[in-house]
Every structure is written in structure tokens, then in C-alpha cells.
Design an enzyme around this catalytic site. Structure first.
Site, PDB file in Angstrom:
ATOM      1  N   ARG A   1     -18.615   1.149 -54.771  1.00 15.94           N
ATOM      2  CA  ARG A   1     -18.341   2.422 -55.430  1.00 15.94           C
ATOM      3  C   ARG A   1     -19.443   3.397 -55.023  1.00 15.94           C
ATOM      4  NH1 ARG A   1     -13.904   1.068 -55.964  1.00 15.94           N
ATOM      5  NH2 ARG A   1     -12.682   0.730 -57.849  1.00 15.94           N
TER       6      ARG A   1
ATOM      7  N   ASP B   1     -17.361   3.741 -47.331  1.00 19.71           N
ATOM      8  CA  ASP B   1     -15.939   3.890 -47.636  1.00 19.71           C
ATOM      9  C   ASP B   1     -15.765   4.589 -48.978  1.00 19.71           C
ATOM     10  OD1 ASP B   1     -13.125   3.367 -47.035  1.00 19.71           O
ATOM     11  OD2 ASP B   1     -13.186   2.007 -48.750  1.00 19.71           O
TER      12      ASP B   1
ATOM     13  N   GLU C   1     -16.429  11.553 -54.603  1.00 16.14           N
ATOM     14  CA  GLU C   1     -15.288  11.487 -53.689  1.00 16.14           C
ATOM     15  C   GLU C   1     -13.993  12.064 -54.244  1.00 16.14           C
ATOM     16  OE1 GLU C   1     -15.134   7.154 -53.207  1.00 16.14           O
ATOM     17  OE2 GLU C   1     -13.222   7.110 -54.265  1.00 16.14           O
TER      18      GLU C   1
ATOM     19  N   HIS D   1     -12.104   5.823 -48.643  1.00 14.85           N
ATOM     20  CA  HIS D   1     -11.725   4.792 -49.622  1.00 14.85           C
ATOM     21  C   HIS D   1     -10.451   4.064 -49.167  1.00 14.85           C
ATOM     22  CE1 HIS D   1     -12.589   3.672 -54.032  1.00 14.85           C
ATOM     23  NE2 HIS D   1     -11.970   2.673 -53.448  1.00 14.85           N
TER      24      HIS D   1
HETATM   25  P1  NAD Z   1     -15.571  -9.357 -58.270  1.00 18.06           P
HETATM   26  O1  NAD Z   1     -15.443  -9.069 -59.721  1.00 18.06           O
HETATM   27  O2  NAD Z   1     -14.842 -10.535 -57.679  1.00 18.06           O
HETATM   28  O3  NAD Z   1     -17.119  -9.545 -57.881  1.00 18.06           O
HETATM   29  C1  NAD Z   1     -18.123  -8.674 -58.287  1.00 18.06           C
HETATM   30  C2  NAD Z   1     -19.433  -9.461 -58.263  1.00 18.06           C
HETATM   31  O4  NAD Z   1     -20.503  -8.556 -58.539  1.00 18.06           O
HETATM   32  C3  NAD Z   1     -19.483 -10.571 -59.320  1.00 18.06           C
HETATM   33  O5  NAD Z   1     -19.850 -11.805 -58.715  1.00 18.06           O
HETATM   34  C4  NAD Z   1     -20.542 -10.085 -60.297  1.00 18.06           C
HETATM   35  O6  NAD Z   1     -21.257 -11.140 -60.899  1.00 18.06           O
HETATM   36  C5  NAD Z   1     -21.418  -9.259 -59.360  1.00 18.06           C
HETATM   37  N1  NAD Z   1     -22.295  -8.336 -60.069  1.00 18.06           N
HETATM   38  C6  NAD Z   1     -22.171  -7.834 -61.321  1.00 18.06           C
HETATM   39  N2  NAD Z   1     -23.245  -7.071 -61.600  1.00 18.06           N
HETATM   40  C7  NAD Z   1     -24.037  -7.108 -60.499  1.00 18.06           C
HETATM   41  C8  NAD Z   1     -25.300  -6.547 -60.195  1.00 18.06           C
HETATM   42  N3  NAD Z   1     -25.982  -5.810 -61.092  1.00 18.06           N
HETATM   43  N4  NAD Z   1     -25.830  -6.782 -58.977  1.00 18.06           N
HETATM   44  C9  NAD Z   1     -25.185  -7.558 -58.070  1.00 18.06           C
HETATM   45  N5  NAD Z   1     -23.992  -8.135 -58.323  1.00 18.06           N
HETATM   46  C10 NAD Z   1     -23.426  -7.907 -59.514  1.00 18.06           C
HETATM   47  O7  NAD Z   1     -15.161  -8.012 -57.524  1.00 18.06           O
HETATM   48  P2  NAD Z   1     -14.691  -7.827 -56.029  1.00 18.06           P
HETATM   49  O8  NAD Z   1     -13.218  -7.971 -55.959  1.00 18.06           O
HETATM   50  O9  NAD Z   1     -15.544  -8.629 -55.135  1.00 18.06           O
HETATM   51  O10 NAD Z   1     -14.993  -6.266 -55.833  1.00 18.06           O
HETATM   52  C11 NAD Z   1     -16.313  -5.763 -55.826  1.00 18.06           C
HETATM   53  C12 NAD Z   1     -16.263  -4.259 -55.965  1.00 18.06           C
HETATM   54  O11 NAD Z   1     -15.670  -3.702 -54.796  1.00 18.06           O
HETATM   55  C13 NAD Z   1     -15.364  -3.762 -57.114  1.00 18.06           C
HETATM   56  O12 NAD Z   1     -16.095  -3.673 -58.337  1.00 18.06           O
HETATM   57  C14 NAD Z   1     -14.913  -2.423 -56.651  1.00 18.06           C
HETATM   58  O13 NAD Z   1     -15.764  -1.434 -57.184  1.00 18.06           O
HETATM   59  C15 NAD Z   1     -15.066  -2.473 -55.144  1.00 18.06           C
HETATM   60  N6  NAD Z   1     -13.788  -2.387 -54.423  1.00 18.06           N
HETATM   61  C16 NAD Z   1     -13.627  -1.433 -53.476  1.00 18.06           C
HETATM   62  C17 NAD Z   1     -12.447  -1.343 -52.759  1.00 18.06           C
HETATM   63  C18 NAD Z   1     -12.248  -0.328 -51.672  1.00 18.06           C
HETATM   64  O14 NAD Z   1     -11.096  -0.079 -51.250  1.00 18.06           O
HETATM   65  N7  NAD Z   1     -13.300   0.297 -51.169  1.00 18.06           N
HETATM   66  C19 NAD Z   1     -11.406  -2.220 -53.047  1.00 18.06           C
HETATM   67  C20 NAD Z   1     -11.600  -3.203 -54.013  1.00 18.06           C
HETATM   68  C21 NAD Z   1     -12.798  -3.273 -54.705  1.00 18.06           C
END
Ligand code: NAD
Length: 361
Positions: free
Chosen positions: A239, A263, A268, A300
Site C-alpha cells: 500500500r 505499484d 493514488e 495498482h
Molecule cells: P496476508 O494477510 O496473507 O499477509 C500479510 C502479512 O503481513 C502477514 O503475515 C502479517 O503477519 C504481516 N504483517 C502484519 N503486520 C506487519 C508488520 N508490522 N510488519 C511486517 N509484516 C506484517 O496478505 P497478502 O495477501 O500477502 O497481502 C499483503 C498486502 O499486499 C495486502 O495487505 C495488500 O495491502 C497488498 N496487496 C496489494 C495488491 C496489489 O494489486 N498491489 C494486491 C493484493 C494485496
């Protein structure tokens, strides 16, 4: 009890959304009304009387919007994304459900992060333009072998883990940080959990895959940038708010940051997903970012694969099916943890287990 007509107000609808949802909806038969506009306090009235509101990453579900929805007959917010930082869950608690699509294709996002890394490293974006203009010179296009270098992956959820496997395939050493480390998984896959200062200090490439929370907001800032390796490549598909963009620009200007692949961008919502090609860019920070030859911005789109769109549509409609049929909402977000909660809790009941439980993947 009010009869649910199974109507869905679908906000920020793009052509690819309509295609994938119309196709998936053949199995559900909901009445979907697509709105081009984003959902926010100025547009929320459009959702009046709909059973469900479907929202995406740049919709703003603040207190006013959430309360308006709840007071005007909407029982559930169905996010068609994984991130949920744009919803005021505290305001929603006990009034309206909120569900998301936790994992539609971690591969899509991890592969896009890899595309950013490879493009920036081997300067494919510059090479593409040069060759098309008949310029076959290769000076200025020198990259580095990824093999043997160190990658730092922040957040080892679905996407972080997928990226770790890919980068290991290049022969990279992988360091990872997650407040809920799974040491067993790390030992099995051959990467190492370290604390954030170590990850920042040792990584040649850093990629962010954690959610945006009050704790992670601006985790990349002036202070942390000063601790990074000189010339580090920074990748953000998480994000925009994870990075203080002004500090990033200073880091790029000083050469501390060697390249940035973004991304997502903290401001944004006015630009990403829209065609603004006939207008000037009023956002000076974004405009400055676009001047760097070593910055690559995509709008994105990391999630945007046919496979992911199909999964997003089917999971969102299945989430609604669970709601309409009064089943347990497996993809509900816990308001107290501001995070997905595995506890099988009845509607409106707070989660007492606390964030530690989220270590169980
Ligand atoms: P997920 O919930 O599977 O994993 C997130 C991980 O982050 C978890 O293991 C959690 O413990 C960890 N976490 C929580 N707080 C943290 C911190 N302070 N420091 C480090 N790690 C921490 O989520 P995911 O599916 O892997 O997605 C991750 C992120 O990617 C989402 O939250 C979303 O914002 C972003 N995302 C972006 C797109 C895109 O198109 N650009 C698409 C999907 C998701």
C-alpha cells in the site's frame, strides 16, 4: 426480519470488473448495479436500500459512509480486494458486516513485484524505448546479477511467501521480517527471519508485503532510509502509505535509493485506475517521481491477471452467499484486531483472542 433481495451496489466498476462479475454471477443470480463512481461520503446515497455494497481499494469507507450504509438497509460491505485499510471497522462493528477476498492470487502480485525488479535492474523500460527509436546503444543499461544478492521481504503472508520462492529461484539469499514469524516454514524453505533493522541494513532489494496499519504507516521514512544499503532497490506492491514518498524522493535524489518500483502510491486515489493522459498532473510529488529514470510506477495493477479476476469475483459472490444464507462469514475482518480473525464468532461479538492468534496461517 427484513427480506434480502440479494441486491448489490458495485462501486468503482471498471470494464474488467463487469466482465468477471457478470460471468461469475451466472452461478448466483444476484441483482448487480454497477456504479463507475468511487464509494465515499459524497456518493454513498447511491447505495441506499441495496443489501450489499461492493468496494475496492480506493473507495473510502469512513465512519460516515459505514454508518450511512448500515442505517439505509445495507447489511454487508464486500471488499473485492485483500487490503482493508480503507474501512473504519470500529464504526462498522455491530452495525454492518465487512468481508474481503483474502487470497485471490498471491502469485499475480508476487510475479508483478518480480517484473518491477527485473525491469528496473536490467533497465528494460529504457531499452524498449531506445530500440524502438533505432537506438541500439547499450551504455547506461548496466544491471546486477540477482544471483547471490540479498532480498529483504517484509511480510511473509501469501504474497511475501510467493515472492520468496521466486527470488530463491534466482539464487538470492532471502531475509524476511514478520511480527508473526513462522520459523518452521522458514527452515523448510531456506530463508531467515531477522528484525527490521537487520533487514534494512543487509538487503540489496527490499519488497513490502505487509498490510497498511497505524504501525506500518510510513515504515519507510527519512530515518529508516538512512539505514538502508547504498543503492538499494525498493519495491512496493503493498500500500502506498507504507512509504513516506517525500522521504523516498530525497533518498532517490541523494542516490541512497538506487531504484524504486511502485505499484501503489499514498495519494493514488485521484490518478490510479483512471485515464488522465489529457490533463496535467496537479500532484507535484507524483509528477516529481515520474521524472526519475530509476523509478517505475504501475497503476495498482499487480493483481490484474485473468486468474485473479476470476477468483476475486467468485470469492466475493461466495462471501455474499454466506451472508444471504446466514452461514459463518469466513472472510470477515475482525474489528478489534483490525485484521482477519480466525475465531468462529457470532455476528457482532468482539474477538478476545488478540492479534497473536494471527500467527497461525
Ligand atoms: P496476508 O494477510 O496473507 O499477509 C500479510 C502479512 O503481513 C502477514 O503475515 C502479517 O503477519 C504481516 N504483517 C502484519 N503486520 C506487519 C508488520 N508490522 N510488519 C511486517 N509484516 C506484517 O496478505 P497478502 O495477501 O500477502 O497481502 C499483503 C498486502 O499486499 C495486502 O495487505 C495488500 O495491502 C497488498 N496487496 C496489494 C495488491 C496489489 O494489486 N498491489 C494486491 C493484493 C494485496
Amino acid at each position: 426480519m427484513k427480506t434480502k433481495n440479494r441486491t448489490l451496489a458495485f462501486f468503482d466498476a471498471k470494464p474488467y470488473d463487469r466482465r468477471s462479475f457478470d460471468l461469475a454471477n451466472q452461478d448466483f443470480g444476484y441483482e448487480i448495479t454497477y456504479f463507475d463512481t468511487k464509494l465515499n461520503s459524497a456518493t454513498v446515497e447511491l447505495a441506499s436500500g441495496f443489501d450489499a455494497a461492493c468496494a475496492f481499494v480506493n473507495d473510502t469507507l469512513d465512519k460516515h459512509v459505514v454508518e450511512y450504509l448500515a442505517e439505509h438497509g445495507t447489511g454487508i460491505i464486500a471488499l473485492r480486494c485483500a487490503g482493508y485499510n480503507n474501512v473504519d471497522f470500529e464504526a462498522a462493528f455491530g452495525k454492518i458486516h465487512a468481508v474481503r477476498v483474502p487470497a485471490y492470487s498471491p502469485y499475480a502480485v508476487a510475479e508483478h513485484a518480480t517484473a518491477l525488479i527485473l525491469t528496473l535492474n536490467r533497465k528494460i523500460h529504457k531499452a524498449y524505448n531506445r530500440v524502438r527509436e533505432g537506438n541500439f546503444a547499450i551504455h547506461g543499461l548496466v544491471g546486477f546479477d540477482m544471483h547471490g544478492k540479498t532480498a529483504g521481504v517484509v511480510g511473509t503472508g501469501a504474497i511475501g511467501r510467493s515472492l520468496i520462492s521466486i527470488l530463491q529461484g534466482f539464487g538470492m539469499k532471502v531475509l524476511a521480517y514478520d511480527p508473526f514469524p513462522n520459523q518452521e516454514y522458514a527452515a523448510e524453505k531456506g530463508f531467515t527471519y531477522v528484525d527490521l533493522p537487520q533487514l534494512y541494513k543487509q538487503s540489496d532489494i527490499i519488497s513490502l508485503h505487509c498490510p497498511l496499519t497505524p504501525e506500518t504507516k510510513y515504515m519507510i521514512n527519512e530515518t529508516t532510509i538512512s539505514t538502508l544499503k547504498d543503492g538499494v532497490m525498493l519495491i512496493n506492491t503493498g500500500r502506498g502509505g507504507l512509504i513516506d514518498t517525500k522521504a523516498l524522493i530525497s533518498g532517490l535524489k541523494s542516490g541512497k535509493i538506487g531504484a524504486a518500483g511502485l505499484d501503489v502510491y499514498e495519494e493514488e486515489s485521484d490518478y490510479f485506475f483512471e485515464d488522465r493522459s489529457t490533463e496535467m498532473i496537479a500532484d507535484d510529488v507524483l509528477a516529481r517521481l515520474l521524472t526519475f529514470p530509476n523509478v517505475l510506477i504501475t497503476s495498482h495493477q499487480a493483481f490484474l491477471t485473468h486468474d485473479a479476476l476470476k477468483n476475486i469475483a467468485s470469492t466475493t459472490l461466495n462471501n455474499l452467499k454466506d451472508y444471504f444464507e446466514e452461514n459463518r462469514l469466513t472472510n470477515e475482518i475482525c474489528y478489534q484486531c483490525q485484521s482477519p480473525c480466525p475465531k468462529d464468532k457470532p455476528v457482532g461479538e468482539p474477538c478476545f483472542k488478540g492479534p497473536a492468534d494471527h500467527s497461525k496461517k
